[in-house]
Design an enzyme around this catalytic site. Structure first.
Site, mmCIF file in Angstrom:
data_model
loop_
_atom_site.group_PDB
_atom_site.id
_atom_site.type_symbol
_atom_site.label_atom_id
_atom_site.label_comp_id
_atom_site.label_asym_id
_atom_site.label_seq_id
_atom_site.Cartn_x
_atom_site.Cartn_y
_atom_site.Cartn_z
ATOM 1 N N HIS A 1 4.962 -15.597 1.793
ATOM 2 C CA HIS A 1 3.881 -15.113 2.648
ATOM 3 C C HIS A 1 3.965 -15.764 4.028
ATOM 4 C CE1 HIS A 1 0.077 -12.983 3.126
ATOM 5 N NE2 HIS A 1 -0.253 -13.975 3.940
ATOM 6 N N SER B 1 -0.740 -9.440 6.492
ATOM 7 C CA SER B 1 -1.689 -10.227 5.704
ATOM 8 C C SER B 1 -3.108 -9.667 5.874
ATOM 9 C CB SER B 1 -1.594 -11.697 6.111
ATOM 10 O OG SER B 1 -2.277 -12.533 5.211
ATOM 11 N N ASP C 1 4.944 -14.602 -3.105
ATOM 12 C CA ASP C 1 3.705 -14.369 -2.355
ATOM 13 C C ASP C 1 2.618 -13.970 -3.345
ATOM 14 O OD1 ASP C 1 1.680 -13.648 -0.602
ATOM 15 O OD2 ASP C 1 2.752 -11.951 0.262
#
Length: 352
Positions: free
Chosen positions: A322, A138, A292
């Site tokens: 995610h 991320s 995501d």
């Protein structure tokens, strides 16, 4: 709960979320030697396999996710231990400074400095200087991409062996790509959250959230300049079948651009780096998840890397969302997609 506590004046929503997501340091590991250290002024935790090695090991510098605001070395402890144990590599987890107290480029600078320190001292950890990897999930994937680009042209250091980008966020120009439209309300990262995090990282506040979401924060000439890299046209059609409607940006607002113009810096948005940098990048692993909002950032970067002759291993979790990698083993629950994704990372490292 964070919003309630903030309204009561107990603590800020960010402080509460940070507490919930901070994680905790686990006990000893029979297979690993664990040690906290400072690389310059940057706190790190080093995970070293106890088993003897026939030669020098691979070394992986890991940058945790959390939108540049949350999480810590402790929150990603299980993930780093798993990578070190299963790949037989030395893993260094970096505790970089968090926004909004420490705005961009603080996190990037900490990650860069920690990486350079490690690359200059690999012999101390039994690591092959020609086999050092940067890795992150991320926001950590964003930081890994930025560090990799910065080091690409350095002649005073060994070349990075690879970069591992796990559902990375790589641009803040367009929050209306197909994946943002399709997954805008899918946990664990909502569309609004992605823009909120980027604004907190760059400015320490999110007062222009709506303008950024609607696309009025970037001048047309800049959008056109980067359209060759940031465009739904570069997303394969099969990723649009769940729904996509071309977005017509609202009228440009110059006063907003003045506050967010650093979004055009590659150290913040690595997808915008010039080809001269991109073609020097090391072998790459990119993991994306179907559900995501950041899926298309990874797909666009995959295309950029391949167009510049960089070898890319791409792993797509069709049922992934995610943050799923962090949940491969969470409070007694196990997400098979997270375990599959993490094992694909291990396999890539072992194959280098």
């Amino acid at each position: 709960q964070g919003k309630i506590l903030e309204k009561m004046g107990v603590c800020s929503k960010i402080a509460f979320t940070r507490y919930v997501r901070s994680g905790r340091k686990l006990g000893p590991d029979p297979q690993l030697l664990l040690g906290d250290a400072l690389f310059g002024r940057v706190p790190v935790r080093v995970y070293r396999p106890r088993a003897p090695s026939a030669g020098l090991r691979a070394g992986a510098i890991f940058f945790h996710g959390g939108g540049w605001l949350y999480c810590s070395i402790d929150s990603h402890e299980k993930m780093c231990r798993y990578i070190a144990r299963e790949s037989g590599s030395v893993v260094v987890s970096v505790g970089y400074r968090l926004a909004p107290e420490h705005k961009y480029p603080a996190a990037y600078e900490d990650c860069l400095n920690a990486t350079i320190h490690f690359m200059k001292n690999t012999e101390h950890y039994g690591v092959d200087p020609a086999n050092v990897i940067v890795c992150g999930d991320s926001a950590g994937g964003n930081l890994a991409a930025a560090v990799s680009q910065t080091l690409a042209g350095r002649s005073d250091l060994p070349k990075l062996r690879a970069q591992i980008l796990i559902y990375p966020g790589l641009q803040a120009l367009d929050f209306n790509l197909p994946s943002y439209q399709q997954n805008r309300g899918v946990p664990l990262l909502f569309r609004e959250h992605a823009a909120f995090f980027a604004l907190q990282y760059i400015n320490g506040d999110a007062s222009h959230l709506e303008e950024v979401l609607e696309g009025s924060h970037i001048p047309l000439d800049i959008k056109l300049n980067y359209r060759k890299w940031v465009s739904p046209d570069n997303i394969p059609e099969k990723f649009k079948v769940r729904g996509y409607k071309p977005h017509k940006a609202h009228e440009f607002k110059a006063e907003v651009y003045e506050t967010v113009k650093r979004f055009c810096e590659p150290n913040l948005c690595p997808l915008l780096a010039e080809d001269a940098i991109v073609h020097q990048l090391p072998e790459s692993f990119i993991l994306t998840c179907e559900y995501d909002v950041l899926r298309d950032d990874g797909l666009l970067y995959k295309k950029r890397l391949e167009d510049n002759g960089v070898r890319v291993t791409w792993y797509h979790l069709e049922d992934g969302f995610h943050g799923v990698i962090s949940l491969f083993d969470y409070c007694g629950f196990s997400f098979p997609a997270g375990k599959m994704g993490l094992d694909s990372v291990v396999k890539f490292i072992k194959g280098l």
